[in-house]
Design an enzyme around this catalytic site. Structure first.
Site, PDB file in Angstrom:
ATOM      1  N   THR A   1      -1.386  -0.824  -4.472  1.00  0.00           N
ATOM      2  CA  THR A   1      -2.270   0.319  -4.695  1.00  0.00           C
ATOM      3  C   THR A   1      -1.894   1.445  -3.750  1.00  0.00           C
ATOM      4  OG1 THR A   1      -4.583   1.059  -4.664  1.00  0.00           O
ATOM      5  CG2 THR A   1      -3.955  -0.574  -3.024  1.00  0.00           C
TER       6      THR A   1
ATOM      7  N   MET B   1       4.168   0.341  -1.994  1.00  0.00           N
ATOM      8  CA  MET B   1       4.180   0.212  -3.446  1.00  0.00           C
ATOM      9  C   MET B   1       5.373   0.963  -4.038  1.00  0.00           C
ATOM     10  SD  MET B   1       1.208   1.198  -6.232  1.00  0.00           S
ATOM     11  CE  MET B   1       1.111   2.925  -5.728  1.00  0.00           C
TER      12      MET B   1
ATOM     13  N   GLU C   1       0.832  -1.199   0.000  1.00  0.00           N
ATOM     14  CA  GLU C   1       0.000   0.000   0.000  1.00  0.00           C
ATOM     15  C   GLU C   1       0.866   1.247   0.000  1.00  0.00           C
ATOM     16  OE1 GLU C   1      -3.941  -1.544   2.503  1.00  0.00           O
ATOM     17  OE2 GLU C   1      -2.482  -0.208   3.448  1.00  0.00           O
ATOM     18  N   CYS C   2       0.561   2.176  -0.880  1.00  0.00           N
ATOM     19  CA  CYS C   2       1.145   3.523  -0.900  1.00  0.00           C
ATOM     20  C   CYS C   2       2.674   3.462  -0.826  1.00  0.00           C
ATOM     21  CB  CYS C   2       0.552   4.359   0.234  1.00  0.00           C
ATOM     22  SG  CYS C   2       0.633   6.150  -0.066  1.00  0.00           S
ATOM     23  N   GLY C   3       3.274   3.846   0.287  1.00  0.00           N
ATOM     24  CA  GLY C   3       4.733   3.829   0.377  1.00  0.00           C
ATOM     25  C   GLY C   3       5.319   2.456   0.131  1.00  0.00           C
TER      26      GLY C   3
END
Length: 467
Positions: free
Chosen positions: A445, A357, A353-355
């Site tokens: 994501t 990714m 997730e986010c960081g």
């Protein structure tokens, strides 16, 4: 007031002193004051449970340090009314005091802090920064107290006060029927440092406990040192719709949270290893609790410390955080990188997730143009921006698993040749939101998912099955 004497229990309801700390806007000092208040009552021997309104990772870390207990999120959309009620009722059964820190201003957002306070009848203490202000303080307090009749209003606390005379002027400006809860002076000794995504992580503030203690000292002379009124919370009686791995009414509400504890052990025996350190720390405590409820065994490793992911892990989770602040260190840590590559080569699931990714991409470029190689497990690159690139509540709708709620907040943009397997939708407009990419056994994501909103969807992520 005797804390224990205020608590009554029946078959259907439980009561506990509770206070909702809100403000007219962000930047008024809500987190500092909530942390100080939690520490003040904790050192008086009370069991304190603190909640944070909305999707937040940083404030809860500080509030957990202050209270000594995990800080869960409350949000009428992401968590759901029944899910919020279950969390509050459980806390009321265990604690002597419940504190809820609001988000932004009292009436900001849909749903707002005011909506949450009104739904559960929690009295609101409004913290108002009085910096560069005198009698207008009374007008702001009047507006907060009168704007909505259904919001229980407990009183106002003046923050950032310049002198005793200044405090006197502020108190005299209040209408007679609005309770004065005291004042706190401006003091850099307990102010909390900030950066682009909000406050610093709790473990990055070397003197955090001393700051919290000073905030508690500043509050001790005010009326906030007394316990607030008791609030009754209805114990939820929710028939589980997730026993077969399904969530029923998540189209409009994340109420499956209340039934998640009854969910089948969809992850029974699965070993999930989770990255957790200063670069990867944006983790909902409720998410970890759900994984364990579903039967998973959890372990943790630090990419920053160049710790290898456990070789026997069935699945990995790379949460969000601040990889951009540690890009050079991450790029140099070959032992961790090799373990992640080996995990993916063995075709085991990896959820990012986010960081998390960003760490998997080929490169990460800072806002000032410095480009650093990352793991290269996902094709593409990320570039940090000087302003946030996305912000808000989002949901993932899957024909197979139903709806998973969450939010997004990031300062980077990703370019990748991958096609999205799913697209999130904005909570209120339905507009296209964050893409969800699948690359081999990797699912990545920007969206930070609140897994208790759909245990079956969460289990599918870690089993690597189709979404």
């Amino acid at each position: 007031m005797n804390a224990t004497a205020t608590k009554t229990k029946t078959a259907a309801r439980v009561a506990c002193p509770a206070l909702f700390i809100s403000a007219p806007a962000s930047g008024q000092g809500k987190t500092t004051l909530t942390a100080g208040l939690a520490r003040l009552h904790r050192r008086a021997g009370r069991r304190v449970r603190v909640f944070k309104t909305g999707p937040d990772f940083l404030d809860p870390m500080i509030l957990e340090r202050a209270s000594g207990a995990p800080v869960f999120s409350l949000d009428l959309w992401m968590v759901g009314e029944t899910g919020c009620r279950a969390l509050l009722a459980q806390a009321a059964q265990e604690a002597d005091l419940i504190l809820i820190e609001g988000v932004m201003g009292l009436f900001d957002g849909t749903p707002s802090s005011a909506d949450l306070a009104a739904t559960f009848g929690v009295p609101v203490a409004a913290a108002i920064s009085a910096k560069s202000m005198a009698q207008t303080f009374g007008a702001i307090a009047f507006g907060l107290a009168r704007f909505r009749a259904d919001v229980p209003f407990h009183g106002v606390l003046a923050n950032h006060v310049g002198s005793p005379r200044h405090a006197q002027m502020l108190q005299e400006a209040l209408p007679a029927d609005i309770r004065w809860l005291g004042h706190v002076a401006s003091d850099a000794a307990f102010a909390l440092p900030e950066r682009h995504l909000g406050l610093h992580r709790a473990d990055e503030i070397g003197d955090l406990d001393a700051r919290i203690e000073r905030a508690a000292d500043a509050l001790e002379a005010t009326a906030l040192a007394a316990l607030p009124p008791a609030v009754e919370f209805a114990l939820p009686d929710v028939a589980s719709d997730v026993e077969s791995g399904e969530a029923s009414d998540l189209e409009s509400d994340a109420d499956a949270n209340a039934a998640s504890a009854r969910a089948p052990r969809l992850l029974d025996g699965l070993h999930i290893a989770i990255a957790r350190d200063a670069a990867f720390s944006f983790i909902y405590p409720a998410n970890l609790a759900l994984l364990e409820t579903l039967g998973a065994r959890l372990s943790f490793f630090s990419p920053l410390a160049d710790e290898a992911a456990p070789a026997d892990a069935d699945a990995l989770y790379l949460p969000g955080g601040y990889p951009e602040l540690h890009a050079a260190t991450l790029a140099a840590n070959a032992r961790c990188a090799q373990s992640l590559r080996a995990h993916v080569a063995a075709q085991r699931p990896l959820v990012a997730e986010c960081g998390g990714m960003l760490y998997l991409l080929e490169t990460l470029t800072s806002a000032d143009g410095a480009c650093t190689p990352m793991l290269g497990l996902l094709p593409g690159a990320a570039v940090m921006q000087k302003r946030f690139a996305a912000l808000g509540m989002q949901r993932l709708d899957s024909a197979r698993h139903g709806t998973l709620t969450g939010h997004t907040f990031h300062y980077s943009r990703v370019s990748t040749p991958l096609d999205a397997e799913l697209h999130a939708r904005h909570a209120h407009t339905g507009a296209a939101g964050e893409p969800v990419y699948r690359h081999g056994t990797i699912v990545a994501t920007y969206m930070h998912a609140y897994w208790p909103s759909n245990p079956a969807f969460a289990a599918a992520l870690f089993h690597g099955t189709a979404l």
